[in-house]
Motif scaffolding. Structure first.
Motif, PDB file in Angstrom:
ATOM      1  N   ARG A  17       0.827  -1.203   0.000  1.00  0.00           N
ATOM      2  CA  ARG A  17       0.000   0.000   0.000  1.00  0.00           C
ATOM      3  C   ARG A  17       0.862   1.255   0.000  1.00  0.00           C
ATOM      4  NH1 ARG A  17      -3.857   3.093  -1.699  1.00  0.00           N
ATOM      5  NH2 ARG A  17      -4.708   4.537  -0.130  1.00  0.00           N
ATOM      6  N   ALA A  18       1.915   1.255   0.799  1.00  0.00           N
ATOM      7  CA  ALA A  18       2.799   2.413   0.853  1.00  0.00           C
ATOM      8  C   ALA A  18       3.504   2.626  -0.480  1.00  0.00           C
ATOM      9  CB  ALA A  18       3.821   2.241   1.968  1.00  0.00           C
ATOM     10  N   ALA A  19       3.977   1.552  -1.074  1.00  0.00           N
ATOM     11  CA  ALA A  19       4.648   1.664  -2.375  1.00  0.00           C
ATOM     12  C   ALA A  19       3.695   2.203  -3.435  1.00  0.00           C
ATOM     13  CB  ALA A  19       5.199   0.305  -2.791  1.00  0.00           C
ATOM     14  N   THR A  20       2.438   1.753  -3.392  1.00  0.00           N
ATOM     15  CA  THR A  20       1.439   2.231  -4.342  1.00  0.00           C
ATOM     16  C   THR A  20       1.162   3.715  -4.139  1.00  0.00           C
ATOM     17  OG1 THR A  20       0.399   0.040  -4.385  1.00  0.00           O
ATOM     18  CG2 THR A  20      -0.905   1.884  -5.209  1.00  0.00           C
ATOM     19  N   LEU A  21       1.099   4.145  -2.873  1.00  0.00           N
ATOM     20  CA  LEU A  21       0.886   5.560  -2.580  1.00  0.00           C
ATOM     21  C   LEU A  21       2.039   6.413  -3.130  1.00  0.00           C
ATOM     22  CD1 LEU A  21      -0.484   5.457   1.079  1.00  0.00           C
ATOM     23  CD2 LEU A  21      -1.696   6.336  -0.928  1.00  0.00           C
ATOM     24  N   MET A  22       3.266   5.957  -2.926  1.00  0.00           N
ATOM     25  CA  MET A  22       4.418   6.697  -3.438  1.00  0.00           C
ATOM     26  C   MET A  22       4.339   6.849  -4.948  1.00  0.00           C
ATOM     27  SD  MET A  22       7.731   5.366  -1.313  1.00  0.00           S
ATOM     28  CE  MET A  22       7.701   5.195   0.467  1.00  0.00           C
ATOM     29  N   ARG A  23       3.991   5.761  -5.612  1.00  0.00           N
ATOM     30  CA  ARG A  23       3.907   5.804  -7.074  1.00  0.00           C
ATOM     31  C   ARG A  23       2.786   6.713  -7.546  1.00  0.00           C
ATOM     32  NH1 ARG A  23       1.354   0.734  -9.678  1.00  0.00           N
ATOM     33  NH2 ARG A  23      -0.448   1.853  -8.817  1.00  0.00           N
ATOM     34  N   ASP A  24       1.603   6.555  -6.976  1.00  0.00           N
ATOM     35  CA  ASP A  24       0.437   7.308  -7.444  1.00  0.00           C
ATOM     36  C   ASP A  24       0.501   8.784  -7.083  1.00  0.00           C
ATOM     37  OD1 ASP A  24      -0.465   4.919  -8.403  1.00  0.00           O
ATOM     38  OD2 ASP A  24      -1.975   4.602  -6.838  1.00  0.00           O
ATOM     39  N   GLU A  25       1.080   9.107  -5.925  1.00  0.00           N
ATOM     40  CA  GLU A  25       1.137  10.497  -5.466  1.00  0.00           C
ATOM     41  C   GLU A  25       2.429  11.195  -5.885  1.00  0.00           C
ATOM     42  OE1 GLU A  25      -1.348  11.985  -4.097  1.00  0.00           O
ATOM     43  OE2 GLU A  25      -2.594  10.189  -3.952  1.00  0.00           O
ATOM     44  N   GLY A  26       3.357  10.438  -6.464  1.00  0.00           N
ATOM     45  CA  GLY A  26       4.607  11.037  -6.919  1.00  0.00           C
ATOM     46  C   GLY A  26       5.465  11.565  -5.793  1.00  0.00           C
ATOM     47  N   VAL A  27       5.520  10.826  -4.672  1.00  0.00           N
ATOM     48  CA  VAL A  27       6.304  11.253  -3.519  1.00  0.00           C
ATOM     49  C   VAL A  27       7.365  10.201  -3.221  1.00  0.00           C
ATOM     50  CG1 VAL A  27       4.443  12.616  -2.530  1.00  0.00           C
ATOM     51  CG2 VAL A  27       4.653  10.195  -1.901  1.00  0.00           C
ATOM     52  N   SER A  28       8.310  10.560  -2.357  1.00  0.00           N
ATOM     53  CA  SER A  28       9.399   9.646  -2.027  1.00  0.00           C
ATOM     54  C   SER A  28       9.305   9.107  -0.606  1.00  0.00           C
ATOM     55  CB  SER A  28      10.749  10.349  -2.219  1.00  0.00           C
ATOM     56  OG  SER A  28      10.819  11.515  -1.416  1.00  0.00           O
ATOM     57  N   SER A  29       8.195   9.414   0.085  1.00  0.00           N
ATOM     58  CA  SER A  29       8.043   8.897   1.442  1.00  0.00           C
ATOM     59  C   SER A  29       6.574   8.863   1.840  1.00  0.00           C
ATOM     60  CB  SER A  29       8.818   9.756   2.445  1.00  0.00           C
ATOM     61  OG  SER A  29       8.253  11.061   2.522  1.00  0.00           O
ATOM     62  N   VAL A  30       6.271   8.011   2.806  1.00  0.00           N
ATOM     63  CA  VAL A  30       4.947   7.944   3.427  1.00  0.00           C
ATOM     64  C   VAL A  30       5.162   8.035   4.937  1.00  0.00           C
ATOM     65  CG1 VAL A  30       2.920   6.507   3.885  1.00  0.00           C
ATOM     66  CG2 VAL A  30       3.903   6.586   1.587  1.00  0.00           C
ATOM     67  N   VAL A  31       4.512   9.000   5.575  1.00  0.00           N
ATOM     68  CA  VAL A  31       4.608   9.142   7.021  1.00  0.00           C
ATOM     69  C   VAL A  31       3.590   8.214   7.673  1.00  0.00           C
ATOM     70  CG1 VAL A  31       4.424  10.713   8.982  1.00  0.00           C
ATOM     71  CG2 VAL A  31       5.392  11.526   6.817  1.00  0.00           C
ATOM     72  N   VAL A  32       4.041   7.424   8.637  1.00  0.00           N
ATOM     73  CA  VAL A  32       3.175   6.463   9.325  1.00  0.00           C
ATOM     74  C   VAL A  32       2.581   7.146  10.554  1.00  0.00           C
ATOM     75  CG1 VAL A  32       3.016   4.190  10.383  1.00  0.00           C
ATOM     76  CG2 VAL A  32       4.656   4.593   8.501  1.00  0.00           C
ATOM     77  N   CYS A  33       1.260   7.256  10.588  1.00  0.00           N
ATOM     78  CA  CYS A  33       0.569   7.919  11.694  1.00  0.00           C
ATOM     79  C   CYS A  33      -0.324   6.928  12.418  1.00  0.00           C
ATOM     80  CB  CYS A  33      -0.278   9.090  11.181  1.00  0.00           C
ATOM     81  SG  CYS A  33       0.685  10.439  10.490  1.00  0.00           S
ATOM     82  N   GLY A  34      -0.233   6.917  13.747  1.00  0.00           N
ATOM     83  CA  GLY A  34      -1.068   5.985  14.487  1.00  0.00           C
ATOM     84  C   GLY A  34      -0.888   6.093  15.975  1.00  0.00           C
ATOM     85  N   GLY A  35      -0.164   7.110  16.407  1.00  0.00           N
ATOM     86  CA  GLY A  35       0.021   7.303  17.837  1.00  0.00           C
ATOM     87  C   GLY A  35      -1.190   7.961  18.454  1.00  0.00           C
ATOM     88  N   ARG A  36      -1.007   8.473  19.630  1.00  0.00           N
ATOM     89  CA  ARG A  36      -2.093   9.204  20.283  1.00  0.00           C
ATOM     90  C   ARG A  36      -2.498  10.386  19.422  1.00  0.00           C
ATOM     91  NH1 ARG A  36      -1.753  13.540  23.524  1.00  0.00           N
ATOM     92  NH2 ARG A  36       0.524  13.319  23.628  1.00  0.00           N
ATOM     93  N   ASP A  37      -3.808  10.536  19.206  1.00  0.00           N
ATOM     94  CA  ASP A  37      -4.338  11.592  18.346  1.00  0.00           C
ATOM     95  C   ASP A  37      -3.772  11.494  16.929  1.00  0.00           C
ATOM     96  OD1 ASP A  37      -5.787  12.660  20.493  1.00  0.00           O
ATOM     97  OD2 ASP A  37      -4.068  13.865  21.139  1.00  0.00           O
ATOM     98  N   ASP A  38      -3.489  10.263  16.507  1.00  0.00           N
ATOM     99  CA  ASP A  38      -2.985  10.011  15.155  1.00  0.00           C
ATOM    100  C   ASP A  38      -1.681  10.751  14.876  1.00  0.00           C
ATOM    101  OD1 ASP A  38      -3.440   8.438  12.898  1.00  0.00           O
ATOM    102  OD2 ASP A  38      -4.227  10.133  11.752  1.00  0.00           O
ATOM    103  N   GLU A  39      -0.801  10.779  15.861  1.00  0.00           N
ATOM    104  CA  GLU A  39       0.493  11.428  15.692  1.00  0.00           C
ATOM    105  C   GLU A  39       1.395  10.579  14.797  1.00  0.00           C
ATOM    106  OE1 GLU A  39       2.108  11.879  19.544  1.00  0.00           O
ATOM    107  OE2 GLU A  39       0.462  13.099  20.307  1.00  0.00           O
ATOM    108  N   PRO A  40       2.364  11.202  14.142  1.00  0.00           N
ATOM    109  CA  PRO A  40       3.317  10.431  13.332  1.00  0.00           C
ATOM    110  C   PRO A  40       4.233   9.593  14.215  1.00  0.00           C
ATOM    111  CG  PRO A  40       3.971  12.740  13.446  1.00  0.00           C
ATOM    112  CD  PRO A  40       2.604  12.656  14.060  1.00  0.00           C
ATOM    113  N   VAL A  41       4.423   8.335  13.839  1.00  0.00           N
ATOM    114  CA  VAL A  41       5.242   7.417  14.651  1.00  0.00           C
ATOM    115  C   VAL A  41       6.413   6.846  13.869  1.00  0.00           C
ATOM    116  CG1 VAL A  41       3.345   6.806  16.199  1.00  0.00           C
ATOM    117  CG2 VAL A  41       3.688   5.496  14.083  1.00  0.00           C
ATOM    118  N   GLY A  42       6.418   7.035  12.565  1.00  0.00           N
ATOM    119  CA  GLY A  42       7.493   6.489  11.742  1.00  0.00           C
ATOM    120  C   GLY A  42       7.388   7.001  10.322  1.00  0.00           C
ATOM    121  N   ILE A  43       8.295   6.577   9.489  1.00  0.00           N
ATOM    122  CA  ILE A  43       8.292   6.988   8.089  1.00  0.00           C
ATOM    123  C   ILE A  43       8.863   5.876   7.239  1.00  0.00           C
ATOM    124  CG2 ILE A  43      10.584   8.082   8.188  1.00  0.00           C
ATOM    125  CD1 ILE A  43       9.465  10.261   6.310  1.00  0.00           C
TER     126      ILE A  43
END
Length: 315
Positions: A26-52
């Motif tokens: 899913r992340a690889a597909t997002l990078m390809r479709d959105e033309g970006v080089s990273s996906v920020v992983v959000c899932g902490g308290r209040d959906d905070e970023p926890v990884g990349i």
């Protein structure tokens, strides 16, 4: 000056995110479709970023695993996550990138910890190109070791101390919004060579004692030589670029030894493979030296292989 520019002014706010339990596919597909080089992983308290997860992470993981499709982002993401806030200066941002040895820094709200943007080395190069090209921001080295030498198929050669960039949909066609940039130091040797070749031996460019008595107080680069860097930037657009016209307004003198950056953006498709280009040249302090526009004709590159033997003959 760059100590006072905050990350909020250069960050990208439309950040691509995914939850920790999303698949690597899913992340690889997002990078390809959105033309970006990273996906920020959000899932902490209040959906905070926890990884990349970045393209580099995928390359590393593929060297160690044969199949990533069944893995979740939680198992492949980079953590702990390095972040900055909107108030972090550009200089401190570069320091954080170097210290963490990363190219992406999510920007978070200092109170809630929520994700508000992301800054990468790409954004830094857009806004402070002369600092990134020199490899230093606020005395901080961006690179260790020799620079990589980039070579395009439509230029005869490149030098290691030249920097260039092209941003567009692809490397074979041009369209409105495409952007090219070229940067090099205009040295004393460059000025003397230009004077010899062009015949413009005005002492303002060649004689220190004479130049000190002028309004500039020092020798300066020929205006036409500075303008010539626009041609160098246009040569980095896809295709064979042919000048039809150039209008330039000179705003400031250019000191010898400055790193000079020429930037060109296609602003209008005039039809018949003709394009209007907005042009600007800046010195290493981001002062606009000259600006204007050009009209060019862009032909297809001749289908003739460029071999070393042919290059030697041409020279």
């Amino acid at each position: 000056m760059h100590d006072t520019i905050p990350a909020a002014e250069i960050m990208v706010t439309d950040v691509v995110t995914a939850p920790p339990d999303a698949s690597a596919t899913r992340a690889a597909t997002l990078m390809r479709d959105e033309g970006v080089s990273s996906v920020v992983v959000c899932g902490g308290r209040d959906d905070e970023p926890v990884g990349i997860v970045t393209e580099g992470d995928f390359a590393t993981q593929l060297c160690e695993r044969t199949d990533l499709g069944h893995l979740t982002l939680e198992s492949v993401m980079s953590e702990p996550l390095e972040t900055i806030t909107e108030e972090t200066s550009i200089v401190d941002t570069v320091a954080a990138l170097k210290a963490a040895e990363v190219e992406h820094l999510p920007v978070v709200d200092p109170d809630s910890g929520g994700l508000v943007g992301i800054v990468t080395t790409t954004e830094l190069s857009y806004y402070v190109p002369h600092l990134v090209h020199r490899g230093r921001v606020g005395g901080i080295d961006l690179e260790d070791g020799p620079r990589r030498r980039q070579v395009r198929t439509d230029t005869q050669y490149e030098r290691d101390d030249w920097e260039f960039e092209y941003r567009g949909e692809d490397e074979s066609t041009v369209s409105v919004g495409d952007f090219a940039r070229f940067s090099k130091v205009l040295s004393d040797e460059d000025v003397e060579a230009f004077a010899e070749v062009s015949g413009d031996t005005n002492r303002l460019h060649l004689d220190d004692a004479y130049a000190r008595e002028t309004r500039f107080g020092e020798r300066i680069v020929h205006g036409v030589l500075a303008n010539g860097l626009i041609s160098a930037a246009l040569a980095r657009l896809p295709g064979l670029t042919i000048y039809l016209s150039q209008e330039s307004s000179f705003h400031a003198p250019l000191s010898i030894g400055d790193r000079v950056t020429a930037a060109c953006e296609i602003s209008e498709d005039l039809g018949g493979e003709k394009y209007r280009i907005e042009t600007v040249v800046t010195d290493e302090d981001d002062t606009v030296v000259l600006e204007g526009d050009a009209v060019v004709l862009i032909d297809e590159i001749p289908a003739v292989p460029a071999t070393g033997e042919e290059s030697a003959t041409a020279e």
